[in-house]
Design an enzyme around this catalytic site. Structure first.
Site, PDB file in Angstrom:
ATOM      1  N   ASN A   1       0.864  -1.181   0.000  1.00 25.73           N
ATOM      2  CA  ASN A   1       0.000   0.000   0.000  1.00 25.73           C
ATOM      3  C   ASN A   1       0.904   1.235   0.000  1.00 25.73           C
ATOM      4  OD1 ASN A   1      -1.793   2.054   0.529  1.00 25.73           O
ATOM      5  ND2 ASN A   1      -2.321   1.356   2.595  1.00 25.73           N
ATOM      6  N   LYS A  41       0.063   4.219  -0.289  1.00 20.38           N
ATOM      7  CA  LYS A  41      -0.600   5.408   0.265  1.00 20.38           C
ATOM      8  C   LYS A  41      -0.357   6.601  -0.672  1.00 20.38           C
ATOM      9  CE  LYS A  41      -0.229   3.274   4.738  1.00 20.38           C
ATOM     10  NZ  LYS A  41      -0.169   3.400   6.189  1.00 20.38           N
ATOM     11  N   HIS A  79      -9.573   1.268   4.699  1.00 16.59           N
ATOM     12  CA  HIS A  79      -8.319   1.471   5.434  1.00 16.59           C
ATOM     13  C   HIS A  79      -8.571   2.462   6.571  1.00 16.59           C
ATOM     14  CE1 HIS A  79      -4.262   2.681   6.438  1.00 16.59           C
ATOM     15  NE2 HIS A  79      -3.852   1.568   5.866  1.00 16.59           N
ATOM     16  N   GLU A 113      -6.954   4.874   7.599  1.00 16.52           N
ATOM     17  CA  GLU A 113      -6.694   6.273   7.247  1.00 16.52           C
ATOM     18  C   GLU A 113      -7.895   6.876   6.507  1.00 16.52           C
ATOM     19  OE1 GLU A 113      -2.873   5.587   5.425  1.00 16.52           O
ATOM     20  OE2 GLU A 113      -2.079   5.097   7.398  1.00 16.52           O
ATOM     21  N   GLY A 135       2.490   2.360  10.742  1.00 17.98           N
ATOM     22  CA  GLY A 135       3.470   3.437  10.600  1.00 17.98           C
ATOM     23  C   GLY A 135       4.222   3.781  11.868  1.00 17.98           C
TER      24      GLY A 135
END
Ligand code: PGA
Length: 243
Positions: free
Chosen positions: A8, A10, A91, A93, A164
């Site tokens: 991913n 991002k 996700h 986020e 992260g």
């Protein structure tokens, strides 16, 4: 089944980086099924660069409608047309940055399926929910309300506090959560729920990948930061157990 290793990206990456990244992946030897999920504008370049290889492409979101007045959104049929086979949905986020609810995600999952995309649906608890002993219940609720009744696809367990941060749950906690998710999926979907791959995501790195990928009910990994460098992404794939 081979481990699924999905990267991913991002909101990272550039057009200039696609060819070299794709070439590195194509040249490598490993036991995993690789999926690269770059930002939308890089999908066509990746599709061209990966043509003829076994490496699949995924998007990071789609809209629940096939087309229409939805400025800035992207429809699932277009993603399929430009070469995506998968789409990450729900996700954390997107749940946080865009207020996506479980019901929103269920609508996107249905749209993805209708377009022939395989959804990778993310679930996971916050740190305070884990500390309160609520992780399993939170994830069960997310599964129940984010996955439509006829769901087929992939689930990714991503504890939000591990994304992260360089922190991962204890091996015993990953094992327990994946066993719980398997039980939830079987309760929800019967025999079909026993076959849904469950990926782990959250600070998967070359040095912890093999231990995580070897766990029961871990069908692969959803990798964020470490997927940006092909060497790291491939080192994670190299940790996949042989089948
Ligand atoms: P991370 O992200 O590997 O950078 O922790 C994982 C994810 O958000 O999918």
């Amino acid at each position: 089944m081979r481990s699924i290793i999905a990267g991913n990206w991002k909101m990272n990456g550039t057009l200039a980086g696609v060819a070299g990244y794709a070439a590195s992946l194509k040249a490598a030897d490993h036991n995993a099924a690789l999926i690269v999920c770059p930002p939308f504008p890089l999908l066509p370049a990746f599709a061209a660069a990966l043509a003829g290889s076994a490496i699949a492409l995924g998007a990071q979101d789609c809209h629940a409608r096939e087309a229409g007045a939805h400025t800035g959104d992207v429809a699932a049929p277009l993603l399929r047309e430009i070469g995506a086979a998968y789409v990450i949905l729900g996700h954390s986020e997107r749940r946080a940055d865009h207020g996506e609810t479980n019901a929103d995600i269920a609508g996107k999952v249905a749209a993805a399926r209708a377009a022939g995309l395989i959804p990778i649906v993310c679930v996971g608890e916050t740190e305070s929910q884990r500390d309160a002993g609520e992780a399993a219940e939170i994830v069960r609720t997310q599964l129940r309300h984010s996955l439509p009744a006829d769901f087929t696809g992939i689930v990714a367990y991503e504890p939000i506090w591990a994304i992260g941060t360089g922190r991962t749950p204890a091996i015993a906690d990953i094992t327990a959560m994946h066993a719980g998710i398997r039980a939830d999926l079987t309760a929800q979907f019967g025999d079909a729920g026993g076959k849904i791959p469950i990926l782990y995501g959250g600070s998967v790195k070359p040095d912890n990948a093999a231990a995580i990928l070897a766990l029961p009910e871990v069908g692969g990994a959803l990798v964020g930061g470490a997927s940006l460098k092909p060497a790291d992404f491939l080192a994670i794939a190299a940790g996949a157990p042989s089948v």
